[in-house]
Design an enzyme around this catalytic site. Structure first.
Site, PDB file in Angstrom:
ATOM      1  CG  ASP A  69     -39.501  35.365 -21.344  1.00 25.73           C
ATOM      2  OD1 ASP A  69     -39.196  36.278 -20.549  1.00 25.73           O
ATOM      3  OD2 ASP A  69     -39.604  35.545 -22.572  1.00 25.73           O
ATOM      4  CB  SER A 152     -27.055  47.455  -6.499  1.00 25.80           C
ATOM      5  OG  SER A 152     -27.314  48.519  -7.399  1.00 25.80           O
ATOM      6  CE1 TYR A 164     -28.001  47.495 -12.188  1.00 31.85           C
ATOM      7  CE2 TYR A 164     -27.542  49.432 -10.840  1.00 31.85           C
ATOM      8  CZ  TYR A 164     -27.477  48.064 -11.035  1.00 31.85           C
ATOM      9  OH  TYR A 164     -26.886  47.260 -10.087  1.00 31.85           O
ATOM     10  CE  LYS A 168     -30.285  46.569  -9.505  1.00 28.35           C
ATOM     11  NZ  LYS A 168     -30.673  45.130  -9.491  1.00 28.35           N
ATOM     12  CB  THR A 199     -21.356  37.508 -11.981  1.00 31.26           C
ATOM     13  OG1 THR A 199     -21.125  38.689 -12.772  1.00 31.26           O
ATOM     14  CG2 THR A 199     -22.012  37.906 -10.663  1.00 31.26           C
TER      15      THR A 199
END
Length: 285
Positions: A69, A152, A164, A168, A199
């Site tokens: 983890d 990304s 998000y 990145k 995916t």
């Protein structure tokens, strides 16, 4: 350069991490794969670290599954201790472990999504720093290595919201700044912008919204594609020249002459989504 080399891919039960691990295994590497999923059904999506490791071995490498983890620093330290004890070195680290909340791609302002989306800054950003810290200590001592971050176009344009995007941008900056510290030790650090990926998660989304994602397959990359790039980067005798750069994977593939597993050359989305901002050469110690 050792051959086969020793690699660690974090977050490799499924998705990008699994694909990267498989590509490194197909190149003959010994690949340690980490993740939390040890049995099917442990997570909403299929995939386990043991299945990934077995597939790495089937493809010609040596896959070793390590349950971890990445929110727990002690567990992360333990995997690096084991790699040091078993191999005596680590040549490639791919920082891919992250938290992707099911609500991430729902079109809504950030405050209308669950607060738990911020966990991507713990497992995704902070965890990448911790893993890199351990890897850098090994790689600097052996004076060789590659640390890669999966990133990304969300570092450039609005994509899935603020958490998000911040993650990145953060790993891109890790690559830029870690490269400065690692330069004299012959260790490279890069961040690779992946395109849309085929995916388990995206397959589920596409199946649920086929009209919205029409044409997705023609543009998307396989997860193995980025693994092929990581392998080529590590083997590149001039990889130090790319250290500190944020690289668009599809563009790097053109440079190296690499295609995806189906023989296609995935497109760069720079024109539509923007391109990376590279580090200013100034260094303030």
């Amino acid at each position: 350069m050792p051959n086969p080399y020793i690699a660690l891919v974090t977050g490799a039960s499924r998705g990008a991490g699994k694909g990267i691990a498989l590509a490194l295994g197909a190149a003959g590497a010994t690949v340690y794969v980490t993740g939390r999923s040890q049995q099917e059904g442990n997570a909403p999506l299929p995939g386990t670290i043991h299945a990934t490791a077995a597939e790495v071995t089937r493809l010609g490498g040596h896959g070793i599954a390590l349950a971890c983890d990445h929110a727990d620093d002690a567990q992360v330290e333990a995997i690096f201790t084991r790699i040091r004890n078993e191999q005596g070195r680590l040549d490639v680290l791919v920082n891919n472990a992250t938290v992707l909340h099911d609500e991430l791609i729902r079109p809504a302002p950030f405050w209308e999504k669950p607060l738990e989306l911020v966990n991507i800054l713990d497992v995704g950003l902070r965890s990448a720093y911790v893993a890199s810290w351990h890897a850098a200590r090994m790689m600097a001592a052996q004076r060789d290595g590659l640390i890669a971050f999966t990133s990304s176009f969300g570092a450039s344009c609005y994509m899935h919201g603020a958490a998000y995007g911040a993650q990145k941008v953060g790993v891109d900056k890790f690559a830029k700044d870690m490269a400065v510290d690692l330069r004299e030790f012959n260790v490279a650090a890069v961040s690779i912008w992946m395109g849309m990926l085929k995916t388990e998660r995206t397959e589920r989304v596409v199946a649920a919204h086929p009209d919205q994602y029409a044409g997705f397959s023609e543009l998307a990359e396989s997860p193995q594609f980025t693994g092929r790039l990581v392998d080529a980067l590590y083997r590149d005798p001039q990889r130090a020249q790319k250290s500190g750069l944020v690289l668009v994977g599809a563009e790097l593939a053109h440079e190296y002459g690499i295609t995806d597993i189906d023989g296609r050359q995935p497109p760069s989305h720079r024109e539509q989504l923007g391109g990376p901002v590279q580090a200013h050469p100034a260094i303030v110690a």
